[in-house]
Structures are given as structure tokens and as C-alpha cells.
Design a protein around this motif. Structure first.
Motif, PDB file in Angstrom:
ATOM      1  N   PHE A  45       4.159   2.916  -5.373  1.00  0.00           N
ATOM      2  CA  PHE A  45       3.516   1.675  -4.704  1.00  0.00           C
ATOM      3  C   PHE A  45       3.145   1.764  -3.439  1.00  0.00           C
ATOM      4  N   SER A  46       4.117   2.558  -2.377  1.00  0.00           N
ATOM      5  CA  SER A  46       3.559   2.906  -0.979  1.00  0.00           C
ATOM      6  C   SER A  46       2.501   3.490  -0.866  1.00  0.00           C
ATOM      7  N   THR A  47       2.206   4.562  -1.733  1.00  0.00           N
ATOM      8  CA  THR A  47       0.977   5.259  -1.611  1.00  0.00           C
ATOM      9  C   THR A  47      -0.194   4.428  -1.891  1.00  0.00           C
ATOM     10  N   LEU A  48      -0.077   3.539  -2.878  1.00  0.00           N
ATOM     11  CA  LEU A  48      -1.110   2.752  -3.319  1.00  0.00           C
ATOM     12  C   LEU A  48      -1.456   1.774  -2.291  1.00  0.00           C
ATOM     13  N   LEU A  49      -0.415   1.381  -1.489  1.00  0.00           N
ATOM     14  CA  LEU A  49      -0.647   0.403  -0.254  1.00  0.00           C
ATOM     15  C   LEU A  49      -1.757   1.091   0.698  1.00  0.00           C
ATOM     16  N   LYS A  84       2.556  -8.414  -2.609  1.00  0.00           N
ATOM     17  CA  LYS A  84       3.340  -8.249  -4.104  1.00  0.00           C
ATOM     18  C   LYS A  84       4.651  -7.319  -3.729  1.00  0.00           C
ATOM     19  N   SER A  85       5.655  -7.042  -4.687  1.00  0.00           N
ATOM     20  CA  SER A  85       6.718  -6.386  -4.481  1.00  0.00           C
ATOM     21  C   SER A  85       6.541  -5.167  -5.387  1.00  0.00           C
ATOM     22  N   VAL A  86       7.508  -4.149  -5.195  1.00  0.00           N
ATOM     23  CA  VAL A  86       7.396  -3.034  -6.192  1.00  0.00           C
ATOM     24  C   VAL A  86       7.817  -3.621  -7.787  1.00  0.00           C
ATOM     25  N   VAL A  97       9.159  11.028  -8.391  1.00  0.00           N
ATOM     26  CA  VAL A  97       8.870  10.127  -7.399  1.00  0.00           C
ATOM     27  C   VAL A  97       9.421   8.783  -8.289  1.00  0.00           C
ATOM     28  N   THR A  98       9.429   7.756  -7.527  1.00  0.00           N
ATOM     29  CA  THR A  98       9.931   6.332  -7.829  1.00  0.00           C
ATOM     30  C   THR A  98       8.708   5.418  -7.899  1.00  0.00           C
ATOM     31  N   ASN A  99       8.662   4.428  -8.505  1.00  0.00           N
ATOM     32  CA  ASN A  99       7.711   3.120  -8.503  1.00  0.00           C
ATOM     33  C   ASN A  99       7.417   2.831  -7.110  1.00  0.00           C
ATOM     34  N   GLY A 100       8.362   2.827  -6.219  1.00  0.00           N
ATOM     35  CA  GLY A 100       8.294   2.390  -4.816  1.00  0.00           C
ATOM     36  C   GLY A 100       7.503   3.438  -4.064  1.00  0.00           C
TER      37      GLY A 100
END
Length: 183
Positions: A121-125, A134-136, A115-118
């Protein structure tokens, strides 16, 4: 704490993998037994079969499992509520539970993925509104400042067909059905 469904407990009792075909086959075995139900005493990871009358006679000592369909509906309600009450500490706990840098030894709960940080981040959102503006990149910086566990796994650069490079981490990710039971 992870809730064990009736279907999972049945597979555990028969020492079989938890999958749909085993759930159907093994649930039928128990459902076909007259006046017998799967339950537990102190530890839900130790299911046992007991006469329903005995369970009814001492419901404090013997507890039955809830069907995964009921748990799923409760999870949907809980997920909706928790999205609005999460704070930074809960987010760190969520990330440290859902995205592990090591093998937890539980194939039923976790799956290894790149997985990427993106992706994270997408899962967390989907589970909090703290990072909506916020941005990635700022999410990555925040994770570094909070020393989130998944950062212990060093990223690897992957090249795609169009020669673009992207950093991925090989993490053990909690199955989505359990996300609402964390943090």
C-alpha cells in the motif's frame, strides 16, 4: 514494456551479470573500440556490435540503446505524470506487474521479499492518488474485490521480538527503477 539501457545491453552482449563493476569494465571495452557501437535490429534483448557508420546508414533497421541516466530522467518525468492519470484498471495492472506471487525467472528485474499489505500500500501511494483517503484495510478489501494476483500467495504470520504478530507474503517485487514503465 521494460526499456533496456545501453549498460544492460552491454552486459547482455558479453553474457555477464548486470552490476556496476561489469558496466564500468564492459562499457570501457566498447567505448575504446573505434567507430563501434552496441545496437539491435528487431529485438532489444539481442544486442550486437556494429560499425557506427553502418548504424547511421540504416537507422530504421539498427537502433541504439539509451543510457540508463537518460532513461532515469525520463522515468522521473513519466512517474510524475502517471501519478495523476492512474485509474483502477491501471492500478491492478501495476500491482500484477510489480508484485508477483511466483518466480518470474528474472533475477535482474525481480527480487524475492517478504512484504505486508502495508508495504504494498505504501509503495502504491507513491504512484497513484486513488487511495490517498483509504486505509490499509480498505486497500486489502479492494485488492480482494479486484482479484489482484499477489493475493494468490498465502500470507504467513511472523512473530517479532516484542511478541507482536504480522502477516507477510513472500512475493517477487519488480526493481523500483522499472515501476514507472508499468501500467
Amino acid at each position: 514494456m521494460v526499456t533496456i539501457s545501453r549498460e544492460q545491453a552491454i552486459c547482455m552482449f558479453y553474457c555477464e551479470l548486470y552490476n556496476e563493476s561489469n558496466v564500468v569494465k564492459l562499457s570501457k571495452l566498447i567505448d575504446d573500440m573505434n567507430n563501434i557501437e552496441i545496437c539491435y535490429s528487431d529485438n532489444p534483448t539481442e544486442p550486437m556490435l556494429l560499425c557506427q557508420t553502418r548504424i547511421n546508414q540504416n537507422p530504421v533497421k539498427f537502433k541504439t540503446y539509451i543510457s540508463r541516466n537518460v532513461i532515469s530522467k525520463d522515468n522521473d518525468r513519466e512517474e510524475h505524470k502517471s501519478k495523476y492519470r492512474a485509474n483502477q484498471q491501471q492500478v491492478v495492472q501495476f500491482l500484477n506487474t510489480c508484485f508477483l506471487p511466483y518466480d518470474p525467472g528474472s533475477d535482474q528485474l525481480y527480487e524475492e521479499k517478504n512484504v505486508t499489505n502495508g508495504d504494498i500500500f505504501s509503495t502504491l501511494l507513491q504512484h497513484t492518488e486513488i487511495f490517498n483517503d483509504k486505509s490499509v484495510t480498505s486497500f486489502g478489501n479492494w485488492c480482494s474485490s479486484k482479484k489482484v494476483d499477489f493475493l494468490m500467495c498465502k500470507p504467513k504470520r511472523k512473530r517479532y521480538a516484542n511478541n507482536s504478530m504480522i502477516s507477510v507474503r513472500s512475493l517477487y517485487i519488480l526493481n523500483k527503477e522499472y515501476f514507472s514503465k508499468t501500467g
